[in-house]
Design a protein around this motif. Structure first.
Motif, PDB file in Angstrom:
ATOM      1  N   THR A  14       0.835  -1.206   0.000  1.00 34.57           N
ATOM      2  CA  THR A  14       0.000   0.000   0.000  1.00 34.57           C
ATOM      3  C   THR A  14       0.865   1.249   0.000  1.00 34.57           C
ATOM      4  O   THR A  14       0.619   2.200  -0.761  1.00 34.57           O
ATOM      5  N   CYS A  15       1.893   1.277   0.831  1.00 36.96           N
ATOM      6  CA  CYS A  15       2.784   2.440   0.894  1.00 36.96           C
ATOM      7  C   CYS A  15       3.503   2.651  -0.432  1.00 36.96           C
ATOM      8  O   CYS A  15       3.660   3.788  -0.896  1.00 36.96           O
ATOM      9  N   ALA A  16       3.953   1.555  -1.040  1.00 37.06           N
ATOM     10  CA  ALA A  16       4.653   1.671  -2.324  1.00 37.06           C
ATOM     11  C   ALA A  16       3.743   2.248  -3.398  1.00 37.06           C
ATOM     12  O   ALA A  16       4.175   3.031  -4.257  1.00 37.06           O
ATOM     13  N   LEU A  17       2.461   1.889  -3.351  1.00 38.25           N
ATOM     14  CA  LEU A  17       1.518   2.421  -4.333  1.00 38.25           C
ATOM     15  C   LEU A  17       1.196   3.886  -4.055  1.00 38.25           C
ATOM     16  O   LEU A  17       1.113   4.705  -4.988  1.00 38.25           O
ATOM     17  N   ILE A  18       1.004   4.240  -2.783  1.00 40.04           N
ATOM     18  CA  ILE A  18       0.724   5.638  -2.442  1.00 40.04           C
ATOM     19  C   ILE A  18       1.866   6.543  -2.890  1.00 40.04           C
ATOM     20  O   ILE A  18       1.640   7.683  -3.338  1.00 40.04           O
ATOM     21  N   SER A  22      -0.053   8.876  -8.886  1.00 42.58           N
ATOM     22  CA  SER A  22      -0.878   8.415 -10.001  1.00 42.58           C
ATOM     23  C   SER A  22      -2.152   9.246 -10.142  1.00 42.58           C
ATOM     24  O   SER A  22      -3.269   8.732 -10.014  1.00 42.58           O
ATOM     25  N   LEU A  23      -1.968  10.521 -10.407  1.00 42.81           N
ATOM     26  CA  LEU A  23      -3.120  11.402 -10.614  1.00 42.81           C
ATOM     27  C   LEU A  23      -3.823  11.000 -11.907  1.00 42.81           C
ATOM     28  O   LEU A  23      -3.207  10.890 -12.957  1.00 42.81           O
ATOM     29  N   THR A  24      -5.120  10.801 -11.830  1.00 50.38           N
ATOM     30  CA  THR A  24      -5.871  10.290 -12.969  1.00 50.38           C
ATOM     31  C   THR A  24      -5.625  11.107 -14.233  1.00 50.38           C
ATOM     32  O   THR A  24      -5.613  12.348 -14.177  1.00 50.38           O
ATOM     33  N   PRO A  25      -5.357  10.470 -15.367  1.00 50.64           N
ATOM     34  CA  PRO A  25      -5.337   9.021 -15.614  1.00 50.64           C
ATOM     35  C   PRO A  25      -3.919   8.425 -15.615  1.00 50.64           C
ATOM     36  O   PRO A  25      -3.702   7.370 -16.233  1.00 50.64           O
ATOM     37  N   ASP A  26      -2.978   9.055 -14.962  1.00 55.26           N
ATOM     38  CA  ASP A  26      -1.588   8.599 -14.951  1.00 55.26           C
ATOM     39  C   ASP A  26      -1.425   7.462 -13.951  1.00 55.26           C
ATOM     40  O   ASP A  26      -1.640   7.640 -12.753  1.00 55.26           O
ATOM     41  N   ASP A  27      -1.022   6.311 -14.422  1.00 50.57           N
ATOM     42  CA  ASP A  27      -0.822   5.149 -13.554  1.00 50.57           C
ATOM     43  C   ASP A  27       0.458   5.258 -12.729  1.00 50.57           C
ATOM     44  O   ASP A  27       0.564   4.661 -11.655  1.00 50.57           O
ATOM     45  N   ALA A  28       1.422   6.016 -13.230  1.00 49.20           N
ATOM     46  CA  ALA A  28       2.678   6.292 -12.516  1.00 49.20           C
ATOM     47  C   ALA A  28       3.422   5.025 -12.090  1.00 49.20           C
ATOM     48  O   ALA A  28       4.101   5.012 -11.063  1.00 49.20           O
ATOM     49  N   GLY A  29       3.268   3.961 -12.845  1.00 44.43           N
ATOM     50  CA  GLY A  29       4.002   2.741 -12.555  1.00 44.43           C
ATOM     51  C   GLY A  29       3.346   1.807 -11.567  1.00 44.43           C
ATOM     52  O   GLY A  29       3.922   0.765 -11.211  1.00 44.43           O
ATOM     53  N   CYS A  30       2.140   2.108 -11.122  1.00 42.29           N
ATOM     54  CA  CYS A  30       1.467   1.244 -10.142  1.00 42.29           C
ATOM     55  C   CYS A  30       1.148  -0.132 -10.725  1.00 42.29           C
ATOM     56  O   CYS A  30       1.374  -1.166 -10.076  1.00 42.29           O
ATOM     57  N   CYS A  31       0.619  -0.154 -11.940  1.00 39.07           N
ATOM     58  CA  CYS A  31       0.266  -1.437 -12.548  1.00 39.07           C
ATOM     59  C   CYS A  31       1.502  -2.290 -12.803  1.00 39.07           C
ATOM     60  O   CYS A  31       1.450  -3.521 -12.678  1.00 39.07           O
ATOM     61  N   ALA A  32       2.602  -1.639 -13.156  1.00 37.06           N
ATOM     62  CA  ALA A  32       3.841  -2.397 -13.374  1.00 37.06           C
ATOM     63  C   ALA A  32       4.289  -3.060 -12.073  1.00 37.06           C
ATOM     64  O   ALA A  32       4.728  -4.215 -12.066  1.00 37.06           O
ATOM     65  N   GLY A  51      -6.126   5.365 -25.116  1.00 38.25           N
ATOM     66  CA  GLY A  51      -6.308   6.773 -24.787  1.00 38.25           C
ATOM     67  C   GLY A  51      -5.412   7.290 -23.692  1.00 38.25           C
ATOM     68  O   GLY A  51      -5.828   8.141 -22.909  1.00 38.25           O
ATOM     69  N   GLY A  52      -4.186   6.781 -23.590  1.00 38.86           N
ATOM     70  CA  GLY A  52      -3.278   7.227 -22.550  1.00 38.86           C
ATOM     71  C   GLY A  52      -3.547   6.614 -21.186  1.00 38.86           C
ATOM     72  O   GLY A  52      -2.961   7.022 -20.186  1.00 38.86           O
ATOM     73  N   VAL A  53      -4.421   5.615 -21.145  1.00 34.03           N
ATOM     74  CA  VAL A  53      -4.789   4.956 -19.893  1.00 34.03           C
ATOM     75  C   VAL A  53      -4.119   3.589 -19.825  1.00 34.03           C
ATOM     76  O   VAL A  53      -4.107   2.840 -20.805  1.00 34.03           O
ATOM     77  N   HIS A  72      -8.711   0.259  -9.250  1.00 36.41           N
ATOM     78  CA  HIS A  72      -8.073   1.329 -10.014  1.00 36.41           C
ATOM     79  C   HIS A  72      -6.884   1.894  -9.252  1.00 36.41           C
ATOM     80  O   HIS A  72      -6.893   1.982  -8.023  1.00 36.41           O
ATOM     81  N   THR A  73      -5.878   2.302 -10.027  1.00 37.06           N
ATOM     82  CA  THR A  73      -4.661   2.877  -9.441  1.00 37.06           C
ATOM     83  C   THR A  73      -4.700   4.397  -9.409  1.00 37.06           C
ATOM     84  O   THR A  73      -3.920   5.017  -8.681  1.00 37.06           O
ATOM     85  N   ASP A  74      -5.569   5.013 -10.195  1.00 37.96           N
ATOM     86  CA  ASP A  74      -5.582   6.476 -10.273  1.00 37.96           C
ATOM     87  C   ASP A  74      -6.259   7.081  -9.052  1.00 37.96           C
ATOM     88  O   ASP A  74      -7.139   6.475  -8.436  1.00 37.96           O
TER      89      ASP A  74
END
Length: 379
Positions: A14-18, A22-32, A51-53, A72-74
């Motif tokens: 959870t901390c690593a994801l926070i 990842s401000l919508t719609p930027d995943d910022a590497g969370c899914c990776a 669409g950049g998502v 969702h990660t955003d």
């Protein structure tokens, strides 16, 4: 950052994801990051981006039942950073509470799902197919996220049996309620046309505000339906109204109104639009209506998924959760029409979208155990 007694696997993820902004719609590497964990378990990863998502579809196993863990990660913008007690993207624990944007909505839910899968698979393979559907477009327009993935997978002939969405659903304590349905959301940008003129010469103008007022009064007092055992009656709410040039002596040429229906399963979008048009036409208005449908209502009936969810919640928390259909919209609105039984279970939702969003550290591992218990019963 965490004390020694904290349940580390869910907390650390959870901390690593926070920490990923990842401000919508930027995943910022969370899914990776999540994908790495799932690949290590043997999941096949597929990126269905549009669409950049960023959209991750990860599957393990084959055949039925197809059980989906979705989220969702955003996240929404944090607002003024100075109003937070600590940086919203620097996860901090104070007095047993984890703070950060996305802590409750819904990075803790995602982390808990991943760890639940890890624990479940450590005890042996699941039956059928276990899948993760994760997007970075839930808080934004929601056009290129779960909606898009569902359409792609439907075109392949896939039909899920069960889906658990990790949205924050608890009211006062973890497990006190689970969401089994949502109201639909139908909005409209309405422009009522008149004729601009001087207020001293109303006979040479046509005031659209005056024309709109009786129709709007009727719309706000109309009983659209009476709801049912699962949903309250459909509601009509005006959220914006604007007219005028700023001058006090000018009759405006148009008035703009934004309104929204939150509608239950007793109504549908097409009927609501037709009923509004009938009122506007009967009042003789000239108008332009731009409608948008965010989602139809859905309801999961009593069955294997609700039974499994209630049992898992009871085992972990001792509670018999309220079956809830309130709140806003979620990506469950795209999954349910696909054919799946759908429930939403997550942490306490009191702080979502707020300054100092947070989640109880002790709830993180317990939430993961709930997800694990559902998987035990379904897969």
């Amino acid at each position: 950052m965490a004390d020694d007694a904290a349940p580390r696997p869910v907390l650390d993820l959870t901390c690593a994801l926070i920490a990923r902004k990842s401000l919508t719609p930027d995943d910022a590497g969370c899914c990776a990051l999540i994908g790495e964990r799932l690949a290590a378990l043997g999941f096949t990863l597929e990126w269905i981006d549009a669409g950049g998502v960023t959209n991750l579809w990860a599957t393990l196993g084959s055949g039925a039942p197809l059980t989906i863990l979705a989220g969702h990660t955003d996240v929404v913008p944090p607002g003024p950073h100075q109003e937070w007690q600590s940086d919203p993207f620097d996860p901090q624990i104070r007095d047993g509470v984890l703070y950060g944007r996305g802590a409750a909505d819904m990075k803790s839910g995602l982390a808990a799902m991943v760890v639940a899968a890890e624990r479940r698979l450590a005890r042996g393979p699941t039956q059928g197919t276990l899948a993760f559907l994760i997007t970075s477009d839930e808080e934004g327009t929601a056009r290129h996220g779960t909606r898009h993935v569902v359409e792609v997978l439907k075109s392949r002939g896939l039909t899920p049996d069960y889906a658990v969405v990790g949205e924050a659903t608890a009211a006062r304590q973890l497990g006190d309620r689970i969401t089994i349905g949502r109201r639909g959301s139908l909005g409209c940008n309405l422009r009522v046309l008149g004729k601009q003129g001087h207020v001293a010469y109303p006979d040479k103008a046509d005031n659209p505000i005056h024309r709109l007022a009786p129709a709007l009064a009727e719309l706000t007092t109309t009983v659209w339906d009476r709801g049912n055992a699962h949903f309250p009656p459909t509601s009509f709410q005006v959220s914006n109204l604007h007219a005028g040039t700023g001058a006090s002596n000018v009759i405006p040429g148009a008035v703009d109104v934004v309104f929204n229906f939150r509608f239950c399963t007793e109504s549908n979008a097409e009927d609501l639009k037709a009923r509004v048009s009938e009122v506007l036409d009967r009042h003789g208005l000239r108008y332009e209506a731009d409608w948008w449908l965010s989602g139809e209502p859905f309801l999961t009936r009593e069955g294997a998924l609700i039974e499994a969810a209630r049992a898992a919640v009871g085992d972990v928390t001792g509670l018999d959760p309220l079956l809830f259909t309130g709140g806003g919209t979620s990506d469950a609105r795209f999954i349910a029409p696909w054919g799946a039984e759908v429930v939403e279970i997550g942490p306490i939702n009191d702080s979502i979208h707020k300054i100092d969003e947070h989640v109880l550290v002790t709830d993180l591992d317990r939430l993961s155990r709930i997800y694990e218990g559902i998987l035990d019963r379904l897969a």
